[in-house]
Design a protein around this motif. Structure first.
Motif, PDB file in Angstrom:
ATOM      1  N   LEU A 160     -12.011 -26.010  -4.596  1.00  9.51           N
ATOM      2  CA  LEU A 160     -12.216 -25.684  -3.186  1.00  9.51           C
ATOM      3  C   LEU A 160     -13.335 -24.655  -3.047  1.00  9.51           C
ATOM      4  O   LEU A 160     -14.188 -24.776  -2.153  1.00  9.51           O
ATOM      5  CB  LEU A 160     -10.918 -25.141  -2.581  1.00  9.51           C
ATOM      6  N   ASN A 161     -13.348 -23.670  -3.922  1.00 10.81           N
ATOM      7  CA  ASN A 161     -14.423 -22.660  -3.906  1.00 10.81           C
ATOM      8  C   ASN A 161     -15.788 -23.329  -4.056  1.00 10.81           C
ATOM      9  O   ASN A 161     -16.740 -22.998  -3.344  1.00 10.81           O
ATOM     10  CB  ASN A 161     -14.229 -21.653  -5.051  1.00 10.81           C
ATOM     11  N   ALA A 162     -15.874 -24.278  -5.007  1.00  9.84           N
ATOM     12  CA  ALA A 162     -17.139 -24.962  -5.247  1.00  9.84           C
ATOM     13  C   ALA A 162     -17.584 -25.743  -4.022  1.00  9.84           C
ATOM     14  O   ALA A 162     -18.765 -25.699  -3.630  1.00  9.84           O
ATOM     15  CB  ALA A 162     -16.986 -25.895  -6.448  1.00  9.84           C
ATOM     16  N   LEU A 163     -16.668 -26.454  -3.405  1.00 14.22           N
ATOM     17  CA  LEU A 163     -17.007 -27.252  -2.224  1.00 14.22           C
ATOM     18  C   LEU A 163     -17.544 -26.363  -1.107  1.00 14.22           C
ATOM     19  O   LEU A 163     -18.555 -26.678  -0.469  1.00 14.22           O
ATOM     20  CB  LEU A 163     -15.760 -28.014  -1.750  1.00 14.22           C
ATOM     21  N   LEU A 164     -16.903 -25.219  -0.886  1.00 10.04           N
ATOM     22  CA  LEU A 164     -17.331 -24.314   0.183  1.00 10.04           C
ATOM     23  C   LEU A 164     -18.680 -23.678  -0.138  1.00 10.04           C
ATOM     24  O   LEU A 164     -19.514 -23.469   0.753  1.00 10.04           O
ATOM     25  CB  LEU A 164     -16.262 -23.251   0.413  1.00 10.04           C
ATOM     26  N   ASP A 165     -18.924 -23.374  -1.413  1.00  9.73           N
ATOM     27  CA  ASP A 165     -20.224 -22.816  -1.792  1.00  9.73           C
ATOM     28  C   ASP A 165     -21.349 -23.826  -1.564  1.00  9.73           C
ATOM     29  O   ASP A 165     -22.442 -23.469  -1.115  1.00  9.73           O
ATOM     30  CB  ASP A 165     -20.202 -22.383  -3.258  1.00  9.73           C
ATOM     31  N   ILE A 166     -21.082 -25.075  -1.884  1.00 10.96           N
ATOM     32  CA  ILE A 166     -22.107 -26.112  -1.681  1.00 10.96           C
ATOM     33  C   ILE A 166     -22.390 -26.282  -0.184  1.00 10.96           C
ATOM     34  O   ILE A 166     -23.547 -26.404   0.232  1.00 10.96           O
ATOM     35  CB  ILE A 166     -21.652 -27.441  -2.307  1.00 10.96           C
ATOM     36  N   LEU A 167     -21.322 -26.281   0.641  1.00  6.84           N
ATOM     37  CA  LEU A 167     -21.516 -26.391   2.089  1.00  6.84           C
ATOM     38  C   LEU A 167     -22.320 -25.213   2.625  1.00  6.84           C
ATOM     39  O   LEU A 167     -23.201 -25.370   3.483  1.00  6.84           O
ATOM     40  CB  LEU A 167     -20.156 -26.456   2.795  1.00  6.84           C
ATOM     41  N   HIS A 168     -22.037 -24.031   2.120  1.00  6.16           N
ATOM     42  CA  HIS A 168     -22.795 -22.853   2.562  1.00  6.16           C
ATOM     43  C   HIS A 168     -24.253 -22.938   2.097  1.00  6.16           C
ATOM     44  O   HIS A 168     -25.178 -22.602   2.848  1.00  6.16           O
ATOM     45  CB  HIS A 168     -22.147 -21.578   2.018  1.00  6.16           C
ATOM     46  N   PHE A 169     -24.474 -23.417   0.875  1.00  8.61           N
ATOM     47  CA  PHE A 169     -25.836 -23.594   0.362  1.00  8.61           C
ATOM     48  C   PHE A 169     -26.617 -24.546   1.258  1.00  8.61           C
ATOM     49  O   PHE A 169     -27.773 -24.292   1.604  1.00  8.61           O
ATOM     50  CB  PHE A 169     -25.771 -24.126  -1.069  1.00  8.61           C
ATOM     51  N   GLN A 170     -25.970 -25.632   1.658  1.00  4.91           N
ATOM     52  CA  GLN A 170     -26.650 -26.642   2.484  1.00  4.91           C
ATOM     53  C   GLN A 170     -26.974 -26.132   3.878  1.00  4.91           C
ATOM     54  O   GLN A 170     -27.865 -26.659   4.537  1.00  4.91           O
ATOM     55  CB  GLN A 170     -25.767 -27.890   2.615  1.00  4.91           C
ATOM     56  N   SER A 171     -26.243 -25.117   4.343  1.00  6.64           N
ATOM     57  CA  SER A 171     -26.490 -24.618   5.700  1.00  6.64           C
ATOM     58  C   SER A 171     -27.859 -23.968   5.845  1.00  6.64           C
ATOM     59  O   SER A 171     -28.387 -23.859   6.944  1.00  6.64           O
ATOM     60  CB  SER A 171     -25.399 -23.618   6.101  1.00  6.64           C
ATOM     61  N   SER A 172     -28.449 -23.552   4.695  1.00  7.24           N
ATOM     62  CA  SER A 172     -29.771 -22.907   4.769  1.00  7.24           C
ATOM     63  C   SER A 172     -30.770 -23.474   3.764  1.00  7.24           C
ATOM     64  O   SER A 172     -31.880 -22.982   3.643  1.00  7.24           O
ATOM     65  CB  SER A 172     -29.630 -21.392   4.547  1.00  7.24           C
ATOM     66  N   ASN A 173     -30.368 -24.515   3.026  1.00  7.27           N
ATOM     67  CA  ASN A 173     -31.257 -25.115   2.022  1.00  7.27           C
ATOM     68  C   ASN A 173     -31.184 -26.641   2.110  1.00  7.27           C
ATOM     69  O   ASN A 173     -30.125 -27.216   2.372  1.00  7.27           O
ATOM     70  CB  ASN A 173     -30.844 -24.687   0.610  1.00  7.27           C
ATOM     71  N   ALA A 174     -32.328 -27.273   1.860  1.00  4.03           N
ATOM     72  CA  ALA A 174     -32.363 -28.733   1.829  1.00  4.03           C
ATOM     73  C   ALA A 174     -31.954 -29.217   0.441  1.00  4.03           C
ATOM     74  O   ALA A 174     -32.300 -28.610  -0.581  1.00  4.03           O
ATOM     75  CB  ALA A 174     -33.768 -29.227   2.171  1.00  4.03           C
TER      76      ALA A 174
END
Length: 1224
Positions: A45-59
């Motif tokens: 779950l931590n990994a999924l949320l980190d990836i979603l946060h990464f995508q919010s400001s990175n392509a």
């Protein structure tokens, strides 16, 4: 590799680019590197949320993927690239079914991850969640999250724990509000209140307090007290400490406003300390009245303390403006000295809202009576009627009778707002009003609740067009209070209009149910949009669905709601698979409208269409063997689905219900993997069980319910409708263990335990009654059934009697010396406990007391014949000779009328069908009394059976059961046809039903030509069918007999049904077969009856062979488990048996049985019988020393044997498995 590691697949399929391992892993962005490490260490779950946060400001690019893959390669992580999207969805779903684990996972999130999670859950409006190139169905996932009580509880708890540290306080308050308002379960338990933040910004505190005020009525008394404590603590901290002293109060005007309804939890001493300036300021607020109007649970002591402070603050308590600001405090006004009439009337005007109080109605009525006497000083009742508000409800019938028609007319604007009328009162007032005004639309529309006092004949004499207008207006608002005779009279008049179609289509809501089937046949202008606001009987729905289906799409018909009652099994079976699956939601949404037979048909259809996705609750209505498919991971969704469904709604069969509960218990014991230990351990378990908790057996409650779970389940138990005595006893013991001796209970605990106090011993009840008499009185009025509360009612009677023993003046009548007669206050307080008055005490009752309370006494269900007799004699003493009694006198008697002899009944004036309609509601008349009522009505109204109208027949009700054959055949067919649905509810003897059946044939044609809608319409009249008629019915019509009709068919007639007909009864009708009917059945018929009870499919055309359908969650490949595999499995089991007995290691018997359990179907072709059969694992018995004898549950589907018993024990010709001879 762990199962949940599959989430790392999402990092792979995000681009079809070639993956190389030459890239330097150090180039991976830090946040992604952190996510990959979390995948490797199992923090998915931590990994999924980190990836979603990464995508919010990175392509996300192909280069990103290359870097990720290089990092994995460097860590020697190996995996495949299949089924990524399904794996992610599966991972999320698994967390939803394990809310405790979800809570642990949330607790491990860092602040940024938590913020991302909250944003996705509560701020995102996206239907899809894109993780790289992988798209998740986020809309349905969110819906699933918020529909799960357990997951909602996790979100609530984690918000309390982490949100105020990670997000803005106002955002957290909004999230808590959304969770609490969205869920049907209240998570605000007293122990949770301690987790609320102790320090909050002012705006956030005010908003959160408003949330709690909105939820006040949904929370327990102990929770209300705890929330008050939390609010007090914060308000005290914000109070200016420099001004604070022991003599000063922290309760300012503003704080009172913030507390809202929680102000009722202020201690008496705190109220007395409130600054007079603050009280003056609070009462001056424009919103103070609105707030005081909602303190429904305030006590007299607290209310009078507030009144005292308001009075001391300088307000003139007799000023009209002040009185209007007092809200519900006015209900406890106690300054009566030298009050003038104008003040009394102002108080009475405000007291119309006092019926909303929780209890204390006796005190309120006493105050109203005192104010009424003051208001009437030097004036007549006619002069001031319009200014008395709802105090007029306390007037006796004699006082109301003395009113002039003009006075009633002038006061109608006040009278039409009053509630709480007795039937006799509205009869008097409406008669007065209509004797002054003509019965026209405008006049009737002004009557409000008094419209229910208009006689049936008056309605029938109205102009049809004006009556139609009244039906759409005033009458529709008060329909539940109209008698069946009144409703029928209105409809018959509307039907007499030349333009019948318009009024019929205009009739809305529950009123439409009263339209007869023959009247529906007369009109053909219906459409689906017209039906949306109507309530339908099943007979109407069957007819209308078939009629409208000729020109309307199934989607439009199903979306109307009530029309689903008319969907037949044949229609369900004919639906295309795609259509059925995509529109099943219409059935699921209206499950409460469907019969068990319809639900059974839906289950079989779903099984055929998609057994891998069948809603778990539908397994309940399939044969018991299908419950075997529920095990392991299917247990949680199965129990959750049942918890949201009313089990009794689906399964009337006790046999099936027992099997379902057994499966639930097996699941609970076996669900250790989900955090369960086989017990109901805490609130999460209670959330999952939902409505199922009402059905758990006493032994399970005793052995496997923890005290923590009991505290959470108490509210749910109070909602259960049919708890057994044994269940209630176990709940009582748990409550005593949880809360200790009743001697130590608080008022809040007593309120929370509520109706379960009826299970306490007399001594324990006496303790509670001494401490909390008002609460015990309040609870006693809600306990049902009355028979289960005898000790409680006796305690209530003693408590009230003891409290008033020294206050009542002694009676001076010689025959009543030493006897204390009932007072009005006592009668109001006691309600059903009035049953404990002795005959002598009732005999000594004051005439005025009887006159004021006769209708209350007439509702007491426990009065014996001696008590009823003395009350009848009291009525004769108060009202004079029987011949002088008016209709309203007779109506007000209630059960007291049962004491009337045949000769006394003959003396009464019974010319009005409205009087008869009320009398017929009593179910304890003797046949001779009923004959006297019928004879008097016909004689007094100047009618014969041949002149009776449909509303007369409906009004006579159960009195019709004493008619002889000549009288029945004298009824006109047209009138009978309009009343037949109501007559079909009567529980008459077989000879009477046979005559009614002949009348039904005059309306619907010969019995053998009747269809499903007619069978539903006539109800119990079908109990009058003879053997030949019963045998002639097509088997597909058997489910359309009303269940009550089945039990009224005599056993010697019922036995004429063929096995095919009995097998097609449907589960609900099969459950109504009586013991005496069973005694007449053959073995073959009894087997068919068992099929019907189990919901087995027998002969529906085009039905799938359930034998060849794969089990839930499994899709065997073609040819799987054919004869060779079956033979091999048998050999393996034999070997396992030998190894099991010899103690050798290997394939143990238990392992094999578990294997068979998850592979329950073995398919093969039996060339001898030419049918597709399934050998299904059900119960393996007798496996003690070897496995040469097995009992397998079989399911045989064949056109050759369409109604064969689905549970025959059979050997398998030509198969390697030979069960041998099964036990008897």
């Amino acid at each position: 590799m762990p199962r949940l590691l599959k989430i790392c697949f999402l990092l792979i399929l995000m681009s079809p680019a070639e993956i190389t391992h030459s890239q330097n892993s150090e180039d991976l962005p830090p946040l992604l590197q952190k996510a990959v490490e979390e995948v490797i260490t199992g923090k998915y779950l931590n990994a999924l949320l980190d990836i979603l946060h990464f995508q919010s400001s990175n392509a996300w690019t192909a280069d990103t993927l290359t870097k990720v893959m290089a990092y994995f390669h460097a860590q020697d992580v190996v995996f495949t690239l299949s089924s990524l999207q399904m794996s992610i969805q599966s991972y999320l779903q698994n967390l939803l079914y394990q809310p405790r684990q979800l809570l642990c996972a949330f607790q491990q999130l860092d602040q940024q991850q938590f913020q991302t999670a909250m944003k996705c859950l509560f701020n995102s409006r996206k239907d899809r969640l894109e993780v790289g190139n992988v798209v998740l169905d986020w809309k349905n996932t969110r819906e699933r999250i918020f529909q799960s009580p357990g997951v909602n509880r996790t979100l609530f708890l984690i918000t309390l724990e982490k949100c105020f540290l990670a997000l803005r306080a106002m955002d957290c308050v909004a999230i808590l509000s959304q969770i609490l308002h969205m869920s049907a379960v209240n998570y605000l338990q007293p122990d949770v209140i301690g987790s609320l933040p102790k320090v909050l910004q002012e705006d956030a505190f005010r908003n959160l307090s408003t949330v709690f005020k909105d939820l006040y009525d949904k929370t327990s008394a102990n929770t209300q007290k705890a929330l008050y404590g939390w609010m007090r603590e914060i308000l005290q901290k914000s109070y200016n400490t420099s001004e604070f002293s022991e003599s000063a109060s922290w309760v300012s005007a503003e704080n009172l406003w913030i507390l809202g309804r929680y102000m009722v939890h202020l201690p008496l001493e705190e109220i007395l300390k409130i600054s007079l300036n603050e009280i003056r300021l609070f009462i001056s607020y424009d919103n103070a009245t609105k707030q005081l109007d909602t303190v429904y649970d305030i006590t007299p002591e607290l209310a009078q303390a507030f009144l005292g402070r308001i009075n001391s603050s300088g307000f003139d308590m007799r000023n009209t403006s002040t009185i209007y600001r007092l809200g519900l405090l006015v209900c406890f006004y106690d300054d009566m000295e030298q009050m003038d009439a104008a003040v009394a009337r102002a108080l009475l005007h405000q007291m119309i809202k006092c019926n909303q109080l929780r209890g204390f109605q006796a005190e309120v009525q006493k105050l109203k009576s005192q104010l009424l006497n003051i208001a009437m000083q030097n004036q007549t009742l006619n002069d001031i009627l319009g200014s008395l508000s709802d105090a007029v409800v306390g007037l006796t019938s004699g006082q109301l009778e003395s009113l002039s028609p003009e006075a009633v007319h002038n006061a109608i604007a006040t009278l039409n707002q009053v509630s709480g009328w007795a039937k006799s009162q509205v009869m008097i007032l409406s008669s007065k009003y209509l004797s002054y005004e003509k019965v026209l639309f405008y006049n009737v529309s002004q009557m409000g609740a008094l419209v229910t006092g208009i006689s049936t004949q008056s309605f029938y004499r109205m102009n049809p067009k004006e009556l139609s207008q009244v039906v759409r207006g005033t009458i529709s608002q008060h329909l539940p209070d109209l008698s069946p005779a009144q409703q029928q009279g209105i409809l018959r008049k509307v039907a007499s209009s030349r333009d019948f179609s318009s009024p019929v289509t205009d009739i809305q809501g529950a009123f439409f149910r009263e339209i007869s089937l023959p009247d529906l046949w007369k009109e053909n202008g219906y459409n689906s949009s017209v039906m949306k606001e109507k309530e339908l009987r099943r007979s109407q729905a069957l007819y209308l669905y078939k009629l409208l289906s000729k020109k309307t799409s199934p989607v439009d018909l199903l979306s109307t709601g009530q029309l689903v009652k008319g969907v037949t099994c044949q229609l369900i079976e004919s639906m295309g698979t795609d259509f059925f699956l995509s529109h099943f939601k219409f059935f699921e949404k209206n499950l409460h409208l469907l019969s068990p037979y319809q639900v059974n048909c839906l289950a079989w259809k779903f099984w055929k269409a998609s057994n891998t996705s069948i809603p778990p609750f539908l397994l309940l209505v399939l044969p018991v063997e299908y419950l075997e498919y529920v095990s392991g991971p299917l247990c949680v969704p199965f129990i959750e689905s049942l918890g949201k469904t009313e089990v009794d709604l689906l399964n009337p069969s006790l046999h099936k219900k027992d099997a379902v509960l057994q499966k639930v218990q097996e699941c609970l014991v076996g669900m250790v993997w989900g955090g369960w230990n086989g017990s109901i351990a805490d609130e999460y378990d209670v959330d999952l069980l939902g409505n199922l908790i009402c059905h758990l057996p006493p032994t399970f409650l005793h052995d496997r319910m923890s005290l923590k779970a009991m505290a959470a389940a108490l509210h749910q138990f109070k909602l259960c409708q049919q708890l057994s005595h044994e269940q209630k006893t176990e709940i009582k013991y748990k409550l005593l263990e949880l809360y200790g001796s009743p001697k130590n209970w608080t008022a809040e605990t007593t309120l929370d335990i509520g109706p379960f106090i009826a299970q306490l011993s007399k001594g324990e009840l006496n303790v509670l009654a001494e401490k909390f008499q008002d609460i015990i009185l309040q609870i006693a009025k809600t306990v049902r059934p009355i028979s289960s509360a005898k000790e409680l009612l006796a305690t209530v009677f003693e408590s009230v009697s003891n409290a008033t023993a020294n206050t009542e003046p002694p009676l001076i009548r010689p025959d009543c010396l030493g006897t204390r007669a009932p007072s009005s206050d006592e009668i109001i307080k006691l309600a059903e406990a009035n049953v404990y008055w002795s005959v002598q005490e009732l005999k000594c009752m004051d005439a005025r007391t009887f006159d004021k309370n006769v209708e209350r006494l007439g509702t007491v269900s426990g009065f014996n014949s001696s008590q009823l007799m003395v009350l009848k004699e009291k009525a004769k003493q108060v009202w004079g000779s029987l011949s002088g009694w008016k209709s309203y006198h007779i109506v007000s008697l209630g059960r007291i009328a049962l004491a009337l002899t045949e000769d006394e009944i003959e003396e009464l004036d019974l010319h009005l069908i409205d009087t008869i309609s009320v009398l017929s509601q009593q179910t304890e008349w003797t046949p001779t009394q009923a004959r006297s009522i019928l004879h008097s009505f016909l004689e007094d109204s100047g009618q014969t059976m041949s002149t009776l109208k449909s509303f007369d027949l409906v009004g006579l009700g159960a009195i019709l059961c004493v008619l002889n054959s000549t009288e029945i055949m004298s009824i006109r067919s047209v009138e009978f046809s309009a009343a037949v649905a109501r007559i079909g509810l009567l529980l008459c003897s077989t000879p009477v039903l046979r005559q009614f059946k002949k009348m039904a044939e005059s309306v619907f044609g010969t019995a053998t030509s009747w269809n499903g809608s007619v069978l539903q319409e006539i109800g119990t009249i079908a109990g009058g069918l003879n053997e030949d008629e019963l045998k002639a019915f097509n088997k597909n019509l058997m489910p359309y007999f009303q269940p009550i009709a089945i039990s009224h068919i005599p056993g010697e007639i019922f036995q004429a049904l063929s096995p095919e007909q009995i097998a097609n009864l449907g589960p609900e009708n099969a459950a109504m077969v009586t013991g005496s009917q069973r005694k007449h059945l053959t073995v073959s018929q009894l087997q068919s009856l068992q099929l019907a009870l189990d919901g087995a499919r027998t002969s529906t055309p085009e039905a799938p062979s359930t034998a060849c359908a794969p089990p839930v969650g499994q899709t065997p490949a073609p040819g799987a488990f054919e004869r060779d595999e079956t033979s091999f499995l048998y050999q393996v089991i034999k070997k396992a048996d030998m190894q099991d007995n010899s103690g050798e290691r290997g394939y143990t018997l238990d392992w094999i049985l578990d294997t068979v359990r998850v592979m329950p179907s073995f398919r093969f072709r039996d060339s001898g019988l030419q049918r597709c059969s399934t050998l299904t694992y059900g119960h393996i018995t007798g496996a003690r020393s070897n496995l040469s004898y097995f009992i397998f549950s079989w399911r045989i589907s064949s056109k050759t044997y369409p109604y064969a018993n689905s549970y025959h024990y059979h050997s398998c010709p030509g198969s390697a498995i030979s069960p041998g001879t099964p036990p008897a």
